[in-house]
Design a protein around this motif. Structure first.
Motif, PDB file in Angstrom:
ATOM      1  N   PHE A 195       0.748  -1.166  -0.020  1.00  0.00           N
ATOM      2  CA  PHE A 195       0.135   0.000  -0.116  1.00  0.00           C
ATOM      3  C   PHE A 195       0.926   1.223   0.026  1.00  0.00           C
ATOM      4  O   PHE A 195       1.906   1.181   0.234  1.00  0.00           O
ATOM      5  CB  PHE A 195      -0.974  -0.104   1.108  1.00  0.00           C
ATOM      6  N   ILE A 197      -3.890   3.260   1.397  1.00  0.00           N
ATOM      7  CA  ILE A 197      -4.648   2.745   0.031  1.00  0.00           C
ATOM      8  C   ILE A 197      -3.801   1.837  -0.485  1.00  0.00           C
ATOM      9  O   ILE A 197      -2.602   2.122  -1.032  1.00  0.00           O
ATOM     10  CB  ILE A 197      -5.107   3.922  -0.681  1.00  0.00           C
ATOM     11  N   VAL A 231     -10.187   3.846  -4.504  1.00  0.00           N
ATOM     12  CA  VAL A 231     -10.625   4.340  -3.165  1.00  0.00           C
ATOM     13  C   VAL A 231     -12.259   4.407  -3.129  1.00  0.00           C
ATOM     14  O   VAL A 231     -12.992   4.917  -3.865  1.00  0.00           O
ATOM     15  CB  VAL A 231     -10.087   5.879  -3.007  1.00  0.00           C
ATOM     16  N   ARG A 232     -12.637   4.053  -1.781  1.00  0.00           N
ATOM     17  CA  ARG A 232     -13.976   3.914  -1.643  1.00  0.00           C
ATOM     18  C   ARG A 232     -13.973   5.308  -0.558  1.00  0.00           C
ATOM     19  O   ARG A 232     -13.294   5.411   0.593  1.00  0.00           O
ATOM     20  CB  ARG A 232     -14.378   2.958  -0.895  1.00  0.00           C
ATOM     21  N   VAL A 264     -15.333   6.875   2.415  1.00  0.00           N
ATOM     22  CA  VAL A 264     -16.115   6.554   3.781  1.00  0.00           C
ATOM     23  C   VAL A 264     -15.981   7.722   4.785  1.00  0.00           C
ATOM     24  O   VAL A 264     -16.788   7.883   5.739  1.00  0.00           O
ATOM     25  CB  VAL A 264     -15.389   5.362   4.416  1.00  0.00           C
ATOM     26  N   GLY A 265     -15.138   8.695   4.556  1.00  0.00           N
ATOM     27  CA  GLY A 265     -14.974   9.885   5.482  1.00  0.00           C
ATOM     28  C   GLY A 265     -14.284  10.832   4.679  1.00  0.00           C
ATOM     29  O   GLY A 265     -14.167  10.726   3.453  1.00  0.00           O
ATOM     30  N   ALA A 266     -13.978  11.956   5.807  1.00  0.00           N
ATOM     31  CA  ALA A 266     -13.299  13.365   4.983  1.00  0.00           C
ATOM     32  C   ALA A 266     -12.175  13.093   3.943  1.00  0.00           C
ATOM     33  O   ALA A 266     -12.276  13.549   2.980  1.00  0.00           O
ATOM     34  CB  ALA A 266     -12.729  14.016   6.268  1.00  0.00           C
ATOM     35  N   THR A 267     -11.190  12.238   4.499  1.00  0.00           N
ATOM     36  CA  THR A 267     -10.087  12.061   3.415  1.00  0.00           C
ATOM     37  C   THR A 267     -10.286  11.241   2.050  1.00  0.00           C
ATOM     38  O   THR A 267     -10.013  11.925   1.133  1.00  0.00           O
ATOM     39  CB  THR A 267      -8.709  11.494   3.902  1.00  0.00           C
ATOM     40  N   THR A 268     -10.881  10.273   2.346  1.00  0.00           N
ATOM     41  CA  THR A 268     -11.340   9.337   1.072  1.00  0.00           C
ATOM     42  C   THR A 268     -12.299  10.283   0.377  1.00  0.00           C
ATOM     43  O   THR A 268     -12.384  10.025  -1.098  1.00  0.00           O
ATOM     44  CB  THR A 268     -11.990   8.209   1.704  1.00  0.00           C
ATOM     45  N   ILE A 308     -14.651  -3.782  -1.300  1.00  0.00           N
ATOM     46  CA  ILE A 308     -13.414  -3.010  -1.602  1.00  0.00           C
ATOM     47  C   ILE A 308     -12.094  -3.812  -1.521  1.00  0.00           C
ATOM     48  O   ILE A 308     -11.298  -3.577  -2.177  1.00  0.00           O
ATOM     49  CB  ILE A 308     -13.484  -1.606  -0.717  1.00  0.00           C
ATOM     50  N   ARG A 322      -5.901  -1.979   9.389  1.00  0.00           N
ATOM     51  CA  ARG A 322      -5.945  -1.273  10.819  1.00  0.00           C
ATOM     52  C   ARG A 322      -5.490   0.041  10.645  1.00  0.00           C
ATOM     53  O   ARG A 322      -5.178   0.321   9.500  1.00  0.00           O
ATOM     54  CB  ARG A 322      -4.793  -2.142  11.588  1.00  0.00           C
ATOM     55  N   PRO A 361       0.362  -5.652   5.409  1.00  0.00           N
ATOM     56  CA  PRO A 361      -1.013  -6.002   6.075  1.00  0.00           C
ATOM     57  C   PRO A 361      -1.311  -7.456   5.689  1.00  0.00           C
ATOM     58  O   PRO A 361      -2.182  -7.938   5.971  1.00  0.00           O
ATOM     59  CB  PRO A 361      -1.952  -5.070   5.089  1.00  0.00           C
TER      60      PRO A 361
HETATM   61  C1  LIG Z   1      -3.315  -1.568   4.542  1.00  0.00           C
HETATM   62  C2  LIG Z   1      -4.723  -0.713   4.006  1.00  0.00           C
HETATM   63  C3  LIG Z   1      -4.934  -0.733   2.853  1.00  0.00           C
HETATM   64  C4  LIG Z   1      -6.100  -0.163   2.468  1.00  0.00           C
HETATM   65  N1  LIG Z   1      -6.567   0.006   1.051  1.00  0.00           N
HETATM   66  C5  LIG Z   1      -7.607   0.510   0.701  1.00  0.00           C
HETATM   67  C6  LIG Z   1      -8.186   0.719  -0.513  1.00  0.00           C
HETATM   68  O1  LIG Z   1      -7.275   0.217  -1.307  1.00  0.00           O
HETATM   69  N2  LIG Z   1      -9.198   1.503  -0.935  1.00  0.00           N
HETATM   70  C7  LIG Z   1      -9.942   2.063   0.077  1.00  0.00           C
HETATM   71  O2  LIG Z   1     -10.868   2.620  -0.287  1.00  0.00           O
HETATM   72  N3  LIG Z   1      -9.357   1.862   1.443  1.00  0.00           N
HETATM   73  C8  LIG Z   1      -8.404   1.130   1.526  1.00  0.00           C
HETATM   74  N4  LIG Z   1      -8.095   1.087   3.073  1.00  0.00           N
HETATM   75  C9  LIG Z   1      -9.046   1.796   4.177  1.00  0.00           C
HETATM   76  C10 LIG Z   1      -8.698   3.288   3.938  1.00  0.00           C
HETATM   77  O3  LIG Z   1      -7.640   3.530   4.702  1.00  0.00           O
HETATM   78  C11 LIG Z   1      -9.642   3.893   5.064  1.00  0.00           C
HETATM   79  O4  LIG Z   1     -11.047   3.997   4.274  1.00  0.00           O
HETATM   80  C12 LIG Z   1      -9.397   5.559   5.372  1.00  0.00           C
HETATM   81  O5  LIG Z   1      -8.098   5.473   6.102  1.00  0.00           O
HETATM   82  C13 LIG Z   1     -10.664   6.294   6.011  1.00  0.00           C
HETATM   83  O6  LIG Z   1     -10.175   7.649   6.112  1.00  0.00           O
HETATM   84  P1  LIG Z   1     -11.208   8.541   6.089  1.00  0.00           P
HETATM   85  O7  LIG Z   1     -10.408  10.127   6.601  1.00  0.00           O
HETATM   86  O8  LIG Z   1     -11.707   9.105   4.731  1.00  0.00           O
HETATM   87  O9  LIG Z   1     -12.345   8.518   6.931  1.00  0.00           O
HETATM   88  P2  LIG Z   1     -12.247   8.411   8.698  1.00  0.00           P
HETATM   89  O10 LIG Z   1     -12.800   9.914   9.045  1.00  0.00           O
HETATM   90  O11 LIG Z   1     -10.946   7.890   9.082  1.00  0.00           O
HETATM   91  O12 LIG Z   1     -13.448   7.446   8.895  1.00  0.00           O
HETATM   92  C14 LIG Z   1     -14.861   7.988   8.589  1.00  0.00           C
HETATM   93  C15 LIG Z   1     -15.769   6.688   9.176  1.00  0.00           C
HETATM   94  O13 LIG Z   1     -15.573   5.622   8.141  1.00  0.00           O
HETATM   95  C16 LIG Z   1     -15.370   4.638   8.952  1.00  0.00           C
HETATM   96  N5  LIG Z   1     -14.457   3.791   8.296  1.00  0.00           N
HETATM   97  C17 LIG Z   1     -12.985   4.142   8.047  1.00  0.00           C
HETATM   98  N6  LIG Z   1     -12.541   3.257   7.482  1.00  0.00           N
HETATM   99  C18 LIG Z   1     -13.428   2.485   6.645  1.00  0.00           C
HETATM  100  C19 LIG Z   1     -13.554   1.261   5.854  1.00  0.00           C
HETATM  101  N7  LIG Z   1     -12.415   0.857   5.215  1.00  0.00           N
HETATM  102  N8  LIG Z   1     -14.593   0.877   5.544  1.00  0.00           N
HETATM  103  C20 LIG Z   1     -15.890   1.567   6.111  1.00  0.00           C
HETATM  104  N9  LIG Z   1     -15.856   2.255   7.317  1.00  0.00           N
HETATM  105  C21 LIG Z   1     -14.649   2.826   7.278  1.00  0.00           C
HETATM  106  C22 LIG Z   1     -14.752   5.071  10.472  1.00  0.00           C
HETATM  107  O14 LIG Z   1     -15.125   4.056  11.240  1.00  0.00           O
HETATM  108  C23 LIG Z   1     -15.519   6.332  10.486  1.00  0.00           C
HETATM  109  O15 LIG Z   1     -16.842   5.989  11.262  1.00  0.00           O
HETATM  110  C24 LIG Z   1      -6.964   0.570   3.524  1.00  0.00           C
HETATM  111  C25 LIG Z   1      -6.624   0.442   4.750  1.00  0.00           C
HETATM  112  C26 LIG Z   1      -5.470  -0.093   5.076  1.00  0.00           C
HETATM  113  C27 LIG Z   1      -4.967  -0.298   6.416  1.00  0.00           C
END
Ligand SMILES: Cc1cc2nc3c(=O)[nH]c(=O)nc-3n(C[C@H](O)[C@H](O)[C@H](O)COP(=O)(O)OP(=O)(O)OC[C@H]3O[C@@H](n4cnc5c(N)ncnc54)[C@H](O)[C@@H]3O)c2cc1C
Length: 284
Positions: free
Chosen positions: A52, A65, A81-82, A84-88, A127, A244, A268
């Motif tokens: 990642f 990611i 990228v899916r 789910v929160g502010a950064t994504t 995802i 994690r 991971p």
């Molecule tokens: C090794 C690794 C690889 C990853 N690869 C990918 C990838 O290829 N594509 C991808 O889209 N994401 C991936 N993720 C997940 C991605 O890192 C998180 O979705 C991201 O950190 C969320 O950040 P945010 O600031 O957008 O949301 P936050 O503000 O951190 O979270 C907002 C809300 O969404 C919830 N949330 C956080 N992550 C997820 C999730 N994965 N699914 C559902 N709800 C969630 C939180 O609990 C919170 O309620 C990966 C994570 C790891 C650890």
């Protein structure tokens, strides 16, 4: 957004992001986007399947990611990228020409090498199919080096099925078996309905000669791994990818610690044999 950053020199400090420009955007689903990124000042090392990057939406935040593109294509980096929160959400709103920061690749990926000469089962949910896609590209580059290849995919509904067109293309090949199931079907769905474990139960598997790669919600990986071991696949031949909370990605901050391991560095990806006992400990 225009970004003026002092960029890191080649081989520079691992915490400094390298600016990358978005060169292509594919909307996969209502909440999911695939980006192709090209380096502006400094290219990252080529990733291995399952590794990642830390992706920085400038002014918003940095998130881990997985690489979802073809590892043989070294000129650009592909991420799915899916939102789910502010950064994504900020990442999913980017358009061609805009700039993100990337650092990586990090972690231990899938050990596709050890699957050479053996059968392969790839099991993805939601995802979680994104980090698995590079395995399939890698296998297809040298298809005769592997035995039977089963790709088993689960999604909540047909509308949330990732890479649908590519799955259709792979399904039409005689050297891949691709099975898809959804939790909830719509009126147009003609495929399977139910959990992905049902697909494992009916797949043709030679347990002693099989390596399995799993990524998806933890509960799905647990049931899938148990079904595979129930069919005789060794826990040491099942690899899972853990998600994690990761901040530094270089085993310094401790956010991703799972008992004795830092998932960002030791993971991971890990074998079910190693990770299952840790996942079974409540509160770890
Ligand atoms: C090794 C690794 C690889 C990853 N690869 C990918 C990838 O290829 N594509 C991808 O889209 N994401 C991936 N993720 C997940 C991605 O890192 C998180 O979705 C991201 O950190 C969320 O950040 P945010 O600031 O957008 O949301 P936050 O503000 O951190 O979270 C907002 C809300 O969404 C919830 N949330 C956080 N992550 C997820 C999730 N994965 N699914 C559902 N709800 C969630 C939180 O609990 C919170 O309620 C990966 C994570 C790891 C650890």
């Amino acid at each position: 957004m225009s970004v003026e950053l002092q960029h890191a020199p080649v081989g520079g400090p691992p915490m400094v992001p390298s600016r990358h420009r978005v060169v292509a955007v594919t909307r996969e689903l209502a909440d999911t986007v695939t980006f192709e990124l090209e380096p502006i000042d400094r290219a990252l090392d080529p990733p291995e399947p399952g590794q990642f990057n830390m992706v920085y939406a400038f002014g918003q935040g940095e998130v881990p990611i997985s690489v979802s593109g073809d590892p043989a294509r070294g000129d650009t980096v592909v991420h799915t990228v899916r939102s789910v929160g502010a950064t994504t959400q900020a990442l999913c709103a980017l358009g061609p020409g805009e700039v993100v920061g990337l650092r990586g690749p990090y972690g231990r990926g899938w050990d596709v090498e050890r699957a050479r000469g053996r059968d392969v089962v790839v099991i993805g949910g939601g995802i979680g199919f994104a980090p698995l896609r590079p395995i399939i590209y890698r296998i297809l580059e040298d298809r005769q080096a592997y035995g039977r290849v089963n790709v088993l995919v689960g999604a909540r509904s047909p509308e949330t099925l990732l890479y649908r067109a590519e799955l259709e293309e792979w399904r039409s090949r005689s050297d891949l078996s691709v099975e898809v199931t959804v939790d909830r079907a719509g009126p147009d769905w003609r495929g399977d309905v139910g959990v992905v474990t049902a697909l494992i139960t009916r797949a043709t598997i030679d347990p002693a000669g099989t390596v399995a790669f799993l990524c998806g919600p933890e509960i799905m990986m647990r049931f899938a791994a148990n079904t595979l071991t129930g069919r005789g696949v060794s826990p040491g031949d099942i690899e899972v990818s853990l998600e994690r909370n990761m901040k530094c990605a270089v085993a310094q901050c401790g956010h991703c610690q799972l008992g004795p391991i830092f998932v960002c560095r030791e993971g991971p990806v890990g074998t079910w044999e190693r990770l299952q006992p840790l996942l079974a400990v409540r509160g770890l």
